[in-house]
Design a protein around this motif. Structure first.
Motif, short mmCIF file in Angstrom:
data_model
loop_
_atom_site.label_atom_id
_atom_site.label_comp_id
_atom_site.label_asym_id
_atom_site.label_seq_id
_atom_site.Cartn_x
_atom_site.Cartn_y
_atom_site.Cartn_z
N ARG A 10 0.86 -1.18 0.00
CA ARG A 10 0.00 0.00 0.00
C ARG A 10 0.90 1.24 0.00
O ARG A 10 2.08 1.15 0.28
N PRO A 11 0.33 2.39 -0.32
CA PRO A 11 1.13 3.62 -0.25
C PRO A 11 1.73 3.78 1.15
O PRO A 11 1.13 3.31 2.11
N PRO A 12 2.90 4.35 1.32
CA PRO A 12 3.62 5.15 0.35
C PRO A 12 4.54 4.35 -0.55
O PRO A 12 5.08 4.89 -1.51
N CYS A 13 4.77 3.06 -0.28
CA CYS A 13 5.69 2.26 -1.11
C CYS A 13 4.99 1.54 -2.26
O CYS A 13 5.65 1.05 -3.16
N GLY A 14 3.68 1.47 -2.22
CA GLY A 14 2.95 0.74 -3.24
C GLY A 14 1.77 1.54 -3.76
O GLY A 14 1.81 2.77 -3.75
N TYR A 15 0.72 0.83 -4.18
CA TYR A 15 -0.42 1.48 -4.82
C TYR A 15 -1.71 0.91 -4.27
O TYR A 15 -1.76 -0.21 -3.76
N ASP A 16 -2.77 1.67 -4.43
CA ASP A 16 -4.12 1.20 -4.15
C ASP A 16 -4.85 1.04 -5.47
O ASP A 16 -4.70 1.87 -6.36
N PRO A 17 -5.67 -0.02 -5.61
CA PRO A 17 -6.46 -0.16 -6.83
C PRO A 17 -7.61 0.85 -6.81
O PRO A 17 -7.91 1.38 -5.76
N TRP A 33 6.51 5.99 -21.89
CA TRP A 33 5.07 6.24 -21.71
C TRP A 33 4.52 6.97 -22.94
O TRP A 33 3.72 7.88 -22.83
N ARG A 34 4.94 6.55 -24.12
CA ARG A 34 4.60 7.22 -25.37
C ARG A 34 3.60 6.40 -26.17
O ARG A 34 3.78 5.22 -26.41
N ALA A 35 2.53 7.02 -26.62
CA ALA A 35 1.56 6.46 -27.58
C ALA A 35 0.98 5.11 -27.16
O ALA A 35 1.13 4.12 -27.86
N PHE A 65 1.69 0.31 -15.45
CA PHE A 65 0.59 0.61 -14.55
C PHE A 65 0.64 2.05 -14.05
O PHE A 65 1.72 2.60 -13.82
N THR A 66 -0.55 2.62 -13.85
CA THR A 66 -0.71 3.95 -13.28
C THR A 66 -1.76 3.85 -12.17
O THR A 66 -2.77 3.17 -12.34
N ASP A 67 -1.54 4.55 -11.02
CA ASP A 67 -2.51 4.49 -9.93
C ASP A 67 -3.68 5.46 -10.19
O ASP A 67 -3.65 6.22 -11.16
N PRO A 68 -4.72 5.46 -9.32
CA PRO A 68 -5.90 6.30 -9.56
C PRO A 68 -5.59 7.80 -9.60
O PRO A 68 -6.34 8.58 -10.18
N ASN A 69 -4.48 8.21 -8.98
CA ASN A 69 -4.11 9.63 -8.97
C ASN A 69 -3.19 10.00 -10.14
O ASN A 69 -2.67 11.12 -10.18
N GLY A 70 -2.94 9.07 -11.04
CA GLY A 70 -2.08 9.34 -12.19
C GLY A 70 -0.61 9.09 -11.94
O GLY A 70 0.23 9.36 -12.81
N LYS A 71 -0.26 8.54 -10.76
CA LYS A 71 1.14 8.26 -10.46
C LYS A 71 1.57 7.01 -11.24
O LYS A 71 0.99 5.94 -11.09
N ARG A 72 2.59 7.15 -12.06
CA ARG A 72 3.09 6.05 -12.88
C ARG A 72 4.08 5.20 -12.11
O ARG A 72 4.95 5.73 -11.44
N ASP A 73 3.93 3.88 -12.23
CA ASP A 73 4.92 2.97 -11.64
C ASP A 73 6.21 3.15 -12.42
O ASP A 73 6.26 2.88 -13.62
N PRO A 74 7.28 3.60 -11.76
CA PRO A 74 8.51 3.89 -12.49
C PRO A 74 9.36 2.67 -12.82
O PRO A 74 10.32 2.77 -13.58
N TYR A 75 9.02 1.51 -12.26
CA TYR A 75 9.91 0.35 -12.38
C TYR A 75 9.40 -0.75 -13.29
O TYR A 75 10.14 -1.28 -14.10
#
Length: 184
Positions: A10-17, A33-35, A65-75
């Motif tokens: 879960r945040p802050p190290c992970g994501y919520d669906p 993250w193009r096209a 993957f991107t979370d509900p707030n638009g944060k992109r998984d960088p890895y």
């Protein structure tokens, strides 16, 4: 294409669906993250799957993957290939065997709704098999990999039509069966 996921942290190290899954045509596009060629949104569960339809059969896609707030998984960058449009199925039957070999009959069936004008069956030998003779097809081998395409007279198959080919194989042991793939 169905992509399965599990969100462990879960945040802050992970994501919520829910998470947005973006598909890209190349690894380079995914890295930048193009096209994106398609997107889908997961359900509220932390473990599940997302299905994306209307993709090109037999094509490799890259996803991120991107979370509900638009944060992109960088890895994480994953890849998956869509299934080929298969119009045929092949089955093998070992008809006879003896100490140093066996006879195999392969039946190729058009399982599509349209006629096919050619087919190819592939498999991998499980042991030290060697084809002594073949009928009903043209064989190509590379080590343990075998590919048999139709002969000139049996390539066209109507819907639910069948073609048969046979092989006499020398081997030190008879396999329990062969796992075949068929492309039309």
């Amino acid at each position: 294409m169905t992509i399965s996921y599990s969100i462990f942290f879960r945040p802050p190290c992970g994501y919520d669906p829910p998470m947005t899954v973006s598909l890209f045509a190349s690894r380079e596009d995914a890295q930048q993250w193009r096209a994106p060629v398609a997107t889908a949104v997961s359900g509220p569960e932390r473990t599940g799957s997302v299905t994306i339809d209307r993709l090109t059969p037999g094509t490799e896609y890259w996803y991120r993957f991107t979370d509900p707030n638009g944060k992109r998984d960088p890895y994480f960058i994953g890849s998956a290939r869509t299934a080929s449009l298969t119009s045929c199925r092949a089955t093998a039957t070992i008809d006879a065997h003896w100490g140093s070999g066996y006879v195999v009959t392969v039946v190729v069936r058009n399982i599509g709704s349209q006629p096919v004008d050619r087919w190819r069956v592939s498999w991998r030998w499980p042991g030290d098999e060697r084809v002594e003779s073949i009928w009903g097809g043209v064989i190509e081998t590379t080590g343990a990999d075998v590919s048999v395409r139709n002969a000139t007279y049996n390539g066209t198959l109507a819907p639910d039509g069948v073609a048969r080919l046979g092989l006499v194989v020398s081997a030190s042991a008879v396999p329990d069966g062969l796992t075949l793939t068929c492309d039309a």
